[in-house]
Design a protein around this motif. Structure first.
Motif, PDB file in Angstrom:
ATOM      1  N   THR A 140       0.847  -1.193   0.000  1.00  0.00           N
ATOM      2  CA  THR A 140       0.000   0.000   0.000  1.00  0.00           C
ATOM      3  C   THR A 140       0.880   1.240   0.000  1.00  0.00           C
ATOM      4  N   GLY A 141       0.249   2.391  -0.147  1.00  0.00           N
ATOM      5  CA  GLY A 141       0.943   3.644   0.071  1.00  0.00           C
ATOM      6  C   GLY A 141       1.137   3.871   1.562  1.00  0.00           C
ATOM      7  N   SER A 142       1.793   4.961   1.911  1.00  0.00           N
ATOM      8  CA  SER A 142       2.098   5.235   3.314  1.00  0.00           C
ATOM      9  C   SER A 142       0.962   5.984   3.980  1.00  0.00           C
ATOM     10  N   ASP A 151      -4.578   2.412  -0.819  1.00  0.00           N
ATOM     11  CA  ASP A 151      -4.205   2.328  -2.237  1.00  0.00           C
ATOM     12  C   ASP A 151      -3.382   1.060  -2.441  1.00  0.00           C
ATOM     13  N   GLN A 152      -4.056  -0.056  -2.564  1.00  0.00           N
ATOM     14  CA  GLN A 152      -3.383  -1.348  -2.566  1.00  0.00           C
ATOM     15  C   GLN A 152      -3.023  -1.800  -3.979  1.00  0.00           C
ATOM     16  N   GLU A 153      -1.840  -2.406  -4.088  1.00  0.00           N
ATOM     17  CA  GLU A 153      -1.391  -3.032  -5.334  1.00  0.00           C
ATOM     18  C   GLU A 153      -0.846  -4.417  -5.019  1.00  0.00           C
ATOM     19  N   ILE A 154      -0.890  -5.292  -6.023  1.00  0.00           N
ATOM     20  CA  ILE A 154      -0.211  -6.579  -5.920  1.00  0.00           C
ATOM     21  C   ILE A 154       0.901  -6.590  -6.961  1.00  0.00           C
ATOM     22  N   ARG A 155       2.114  -6.880  -6.488  1.00  0.00           N
ATOM     23  CA  ARG A 155       3.290  -6.847  -7.355  1.00  0.00           C
ATOM     24  C   ARG A 155       4.044  -8.165  -7.269  1.00  0.00           C
ATOM     25  N   TYR A 156       5.019  -8.299  -8.149  1.00  0.00           N
ATOM     26  CA  TYR A 156       5.931  -9.443  -8.075  1.00  0.00           C
ATOM     27  C   TYR A 156       7.365  -8.930  -7.995  1.00  0.00           C
ATOM     28  N   HIS A 157       8.126  -9.483  -7.039  1.00  0.00           N
ATOM     29  CA  HIS A 157       9.517  -9.089  -6.891  1.00  0.00           C
ATOM     30  C   HIS A 157      10.440 -10.256  -7.199  1.00  0.00           C
ATOM     31  N   GLU A 158      11.290 -10.048  -8.176  1.00  0.00           N
ATOM     32  CA  GLU A 158      12.349 -11.011  -8.495  1.00  0.00           C
ATOM     33  C   GLU A 158      13.550 -10.671  -7.623  1.00  0.00           C
ATOM     34  N   LEU A 159      14.073 -11.671  -6.902  1.00  0.00           N
ATOM     35  CA  LEU A 159      15.215 -11.417  -6.031  1.00  0.00           C
ATOM     36  C   LEU A 159      16.389 -10.842  -6.816  1.00  0.00           C
ATOM     37  N   ASP A 160      17.128  -9.961  -6.142  1.00  0.00           N
ATOM     38  CA  ASP A 160      18.309  -9.313  -6.732  1.00  0.00           C
ATOM     39  C   ASP A 160      17.955  -8.371  -7.868  1.00  0.00           C
ATOM     40  N   ASP A 186      -5.721  -1.529  -8.929  1.00  0.00           N
ATOM     41  CA  ASP A 186      -6.850  -0.914  -8.244  1.00  0.00           C
ATOM     42  C   ASP A 186      -7.727  -2.022  -7.681  1.00  0.00           C
ATOM     43  N   VAL A 187      -7.712  -2.170  -6.355  1.00  0.00           N
ATOM     44  CA  VAL A 187      -8.538  -3.217  -5.737  1.00  0.00           C
ATOM     45  C   VAL A 187      -9.842  -2.649  -5.195  1.00  0.00           C
ATOM     46  N   GLY A 188     -10.140  -1.421  -5.528  1.00  0.00           N
ATOM     47  CA  GLY A 188     -11.417  -0.827  -5.163  1.00  0.00           C
ATOM     48  C   GLY A 188     -11.595  -0.705  -3.664  1.00  0.00           C
ATOM     49  N   GLU A 189     -12.733  -1.184  -3.158  1.00  0.00           N
ATOM     50  CA  GLU A 189     -13.054  -1.063  -1.741  1.00  0.00           C
ATOM     51  C   GLU A 189     -12.548  -2.255  -0.937  1.00  0.00           C
ATOM     52  N   ARG A 190     -11.774  -3.111  -1.562  1.00  0.00           N
ATOM     53  CA  ARG A 190     -11.257  -4.272  -0.845  1.00  0.00           C
ATOM     54  C   ARG A 190     -10.214  -3.818   0.166  1.00  0.00           C
ATOM     55  N   LEU A 216      -7.044   7.993   7.872  1.00  0.00           N
ATOM     56  CA  LEU A 216      -6.283   6.745   7.948  1.00  0.00           C
ATOM     57  C   LEU A 216      -7.082   5.581   7.367  1.00  0.00           C
ATOM     58  N   LEU A 217      -7.304   4.514   8.138  1.00  0.00           N
ATOM     59  CA  LEU A 217      -8.012   3.342   7.620  1.00  0.00           C
ATOM     60  C   LEU A 217      -9.529   3.460   7.738  1.00  0.00           C
ATOM     61  N   GLY A 218      -9.999   4.626   8.189  1.00  0.00           N
ATOM     62  CA  GLY A 218     -11.410   4.767   8.516  1.00  0.00           C
ATOM     63  C   GLY A 218     -12.359   4.408   7.395  1.00  0.00           C
ATOM     64  N   GLU A 219     -12.004   4.741   6.162  1.00  0.00           N
ATOM     65  CA  GLU A 219     -12.914   4.459   5.055  1.00  0.00           C
ATOM     66  C   GLU A 219     -13.218   2.969   4.952  1.00  0.00           C
ATOM     67  N   SER A 220     -12.224   2.141   5.270  1.00  0.00           N
ATOM     68  CA  SER A 220     -12.422   0.695   5.170  1.00  0.00           C
ATOM     69  C   SER A 220     -13.389   0.185   6.230  1.00  0.00           C
ATOM     70  N   TRP A 221     -13.587   0.933   7.292  1.00  0.00           N
ATOM     71  CA  TRP A 221     -14.451   0.477   8.385  1.00  0.00           C
ATOM     72  C   TRP A 221     -15.917   0.796   8.150  1.00  0.00           C
ATOM     73  N   THR A 222     -16.239   1.508   7.056  1.00  0.00           N
ATOM     74  CA  THR A 222     -17.646   1.780   6.774  1.00  0.00           C
ATOM     75  C   THR A 222     -18.410   0.482   6.514  1.00  0.00           C
ATOM     76  N   VAL A 223     -17.708  -0.572   6.116  1.00  0.00           N
ATOM     77  CA  VAL A 223     -18.354  -1.875   5.941  1.00  0.00           C
ATOM     78  C   VAL A 223     -18.879  -2.380   7.277  1.00  0.00           C
ATOM     79  N   GLU A 224     -18.149  -2.104   8.344  1.00  0.00           N
ATOM     80  CA  GLU A 224     -18.512  -2.566   9.685  1.00  0.00           C
ATOM     81  C   GLU A 224     -19.480  -1.611  10.384  1.00  0.00           C
ATOM     82  N   TYR A 225     -19.236  -0.291  10.237  1.00  0.00           N
ATOM     83  CA  TYR A 225     -20.029   0.691  10.983  1.00  0.00           C
ATOM     84  C   TYR A 225     -21.150   1.327  10.173  1.00  0.00           C
ATOM     85  N   GLY A 226     -21.012   1.340   8.854  1.00  0.00           N
ATOM     86  CA  GLY A 226     -21.860   2.168   8.019  1.00  0.00           C
ATOM     87  C   GLY A 226     -21.153   3.468   7.692  1.00  0.00           C
ATOM     88  N   SER A 227     -21.672   4.206   6.736  1.00  0.00           N
ATOM     89  CA  SER A 227     -21.038   5.443   6.294  1.00  0.00           C
ATOM     90  C   SER A 227     -21.843   6.660   6.713  1.00  0.00           C
TER      91      SER A 227
END
Length: 678
Positions: free
Chosen positions: A183-185, A193-202, A214-218, A568-579
């Motif tokens: 993710t970003g910082s 802002d999540q991404e899935i990457r592949y890292h080749e060693l060295d 773009d993983v959307g609201e995941r 911070l992570l609050g947007e992700s918690w709308t699934v649990e609390y509502g928006s």
């Protein structure tokens, strides 16, 4: 009583869904020099109450309890056994490796020797154990640099800087590198802002191909790999997930596309993979969860067509893992653990014995995929955590590491009971009641009631070395299993989320009132304690039922439920609390939001708010604003205090010395307010 520091009201009024919302302390959300000076004044004010006789008397007892070793669960890979260990005298846990479970350890990474106050919070060995990746963060901020170490030489092979909120469930090894979710910082507001990457060693991390941008609201990703097939579960909150496989269509690892493995369904799926088969822990058509399976090369399998391996039972199935040719299942019944071993087709082999009221956290359950063995880190209220090896063929368990200290041995005989209390709607709510033998029900015992109630998080029996003095001194500790957890499956969780959140608070009040009715205590000697989502719980408790408690301990809390989703992570918690942006959700959030229900002229109990400037999950503005509002509104002589740690985060990365100081603040405050030693 000294007056609290003055806090200027700067009225902000905004209209939300037709209602005027007043927010006079919004300026405390900012990270400015002015706010930092305000925090410093609040810390100085808190010191006037926290540096008391009780703290002074507790300090040598707490320091003695800090001088004990702590052992993490063992991870077996190849012919090596990895473990995080904090020896007596260490400030931080280090990473060790052994050639067998009972061999002498070799330290391969030791944060106690690093210069910058960094912590090693997690690790992930390669399948053959020749390499290990671990996450390094500073000040508990959960923004990780990842180091890859050659286990044999102890030398770094690779360093991946600035990977954000990466963790071991978001990594999957190949022969030449690994897939990872990053993710970003937090500083840049990019934690979602999540991404899935592949890292080749060295290779340079800047060259890492991005598989998914773009993983959307995941909220988070779970990666597993079998026979070179990457399986990805995207979790949308804590109730729903989607499972895909990565289908390569070129030479490079980044060439390909996600193909849906399981058809979309309103349910949770967590994968475990081996030998071309994907096993899924799911609550689909099973509120207390079961294990189903499909082939790793499947496409769009209808959930109804998934092969059932381990059916649902009355106990809640928490997790499963693959050990050699066995499937090991962890269940919880009434919030404590049981373990069962099955073959890969789901035939029951045997159960694994555990002591009464023992519990295993989800992260403390690890198997050797290449051998008939698995490891657990278990604990109970009256026994410190121990790490055990279990043989899947015989069912026998052997303790691998367990601390044996003078302070642990000196713990008096404890009574541990599970009692049930009737909530407002008639639901029976369980709670563990723990106290020293000989404590009488005279209606006057100092009592701490701890709760959480959310995010499918179960409160199971746990040993707390800093709680033991309270028990020795005649205190009663009560741990309530409120709705919102997963103690009784997904239905129990959903009855405590979103529009049902008031059920959680009512459950908590029912336990508190029951303790008083059963003559354990009285309101003046009863404390409400919670942290994070549990901080929201006790914030709601003090705003709705200030008459029910004599003191409140509220750590790293959510309290402004109309703005939590903006930080911070609050947007992700709308699934649990509502928006709050949704008018229907706003109505019930406004109804219970602690910050918006503080009323001037109310006699509040004493409250200790705790927060951390480096918290990358829950913004410290929640605790700041609530403190200011309660200090201005409070009509009692009880203090409203705020303690802010400037070099700490939400939970991880705290050195032992800081933990001791925080625990002394908390328990010294409670001892003083409840009159424990008077």
């Amino acid at each position: 009583m000294p007056d609290p520091p003055e806090t200027e009201r700067r009225e902000v009024v905004e209209e939300m869904h037709g209602e005027e919302i007043r927010d006079p302390y919004r300026w405390l959300e900012d990270d400015t020099e002015e706010v930092r000076e305000w925090v410093e004044r609040q810390n100085e004010y808190a010191d006037r109450f926290l540096e008391n006789d009780a703290r002074e008397r507790l300090e040598p007892r707490f320091e003695a309890r800090a001088e004990v070793p702590e052992y993490g669960v063992v991870h077996a890979r190849g012919d090596k056994y990895f473990q995080r260990v904090e020896d007596a005298g260490d400030d931080r846990a280090k990473l060790v490796v052994r050639s067998s479970p009972d061999a002498d350890p070799t330290v391969i990474a030791d944060p106690n020797e690093w210069d910058d106050g960094e912590s090693l919070d997690w690790f992930h060995p390669s399948p053959d154990g020749s390499l290990v990746a671990y996450g390094v963060a500073e000040g508990g901020r959960e923004n990780y640099d990842v180091t890859v170490l050659d286990v044999e030489t102890g030398e770094p092979v690779d360093v991946l800087p600035d990977c954000g909120r990466i963790g071991p469930v978001g990594m999957a090894w190949t022969d030449s590198g690994f897939y990872y979710a990053t993710t970003g910082s937090a500083d840049e507001g990019g934690q979602l802002d999540q991404e899935i990457r592949y890292h080749e060693l060295d290779t340079e991390t800047g060259d890492d191909p991005v598989l998914v941008e773009d993983v959307g609201e995941r909220v988070w990703s779970h990666l597993e790999i079998t026979d070179d097939t990457l399986v990805v579960a995207f979790h949308e909150g804590w109730t729903r997930s989607e499972v895909f496989r990565w289908e390569r269509d070129g030479e490079g690892r980044g060439d390909g596309e996600l193909v849906r493995l399981v058809a979309d369904a309103d349910a949770s799926f967590r994968p475990r993979v081996s030998d071309g088969t994907v096993y899924l822990v799911t609550d689909y058509d099973a509120p207390r969860s079961r294990v189903v399976a499909c082939d790793a090369d499947a496409t769009g399998t209808d959930p109804d067509d998934l092969r059932e391996v381990v059916p649902e039972t009355e106990a809640t199935l928490m997790d499963c893992t693959l050990a050699g040719d066995s499937l090991v299942v962890h269940r919880q019944r009434d919030a404590h653990s049981s373990l069962s071993v099955y073959d890969r087709s789901g035939d029951h082999r045997h159960d694994v014995a555990l002591p009464e009221y023992a519990a295993i956290a989800r992260e403390d359950f690890r198997a050797n995929p290449d051998a008939p063995e698995f490891f657990v880190r278990a604990q109970s209220f009256d026994r410190p955590p121990w790490v055990a090896r279990a043989d899947t063929e015989t069912g026998e368990t052997t303790v691998v590491t367990e601390r044996e200290s003078e302070t642990d041995r000196a713990l008096p005989d404890l009574v541990v009971e599970q009692q049930f209390f009737e909530s407002a709607d008639g639901t029976e709510v369980p709670a563990f009641v723990v106290h020293r033998e000989g404590v009488e029900r005279d209606g006057d015992n100092p009592t701490v009631l701890y709760g959480y109630g959310g995010f499918r998080n179960n409160l199971t029996p746990q040993y707390d070395r800093f709680r033991t003095p309270f028990l020795e001194d005649g205190g009663i500790y009560v741990q309530a299993n409120l709705r919102g957890g997963q103690e009784y499956g997904e239905r129990w969780h959903r009855e405590g989320m979103r529009e049902n959140k008031q059920n959680v608070f009512d459950d908590f009040f029912a336990v508190a009132e029951g303790l008083i009715e059963r003559e354990y205590t009285r309101p003046e000697r009863l404390t409400a304690m919670g942290r994070s989502n549990g901080g929201l719980l006790v914030g709601a408790a003090v705003s709705q039922r200030p008459d029910l408690f004599g003191a409140v301990s509220c750590a790293v809390p959510l309290l402004d439920m109309l703005r939590f989703h903006r930080f911070l992570l609050g947007e992700s918690w709308t699934v649990e609390y509502g928006s709050p942006d949704d008018p229907e959700d706003f109505a019930y959030l406004r109804e219970y939001s602690p910050y918006h229900n503080v009323e001037r002229g109310t006699e509040y109990p004493a409250v200790l708010f705790e927060t951390a400037a480096g918290d990358t999950r829950v913004h410290p503005g929640h605790a700041r604003k609530m403190t200011a509002r309660m200090q201005a509104a409070n009509a009692s002589e009880n203090p409203i205090l705020l303690r802010t740690e400037t070099d700490a985060g939400h939970k991880t990365g705290r050195p032992t010395s800081m933990v001791v100081a925080e625990e002394l603040d908390r328990w010294g405050f409670l001892y003083d307010r409840l009159g424990v030693l008077k």
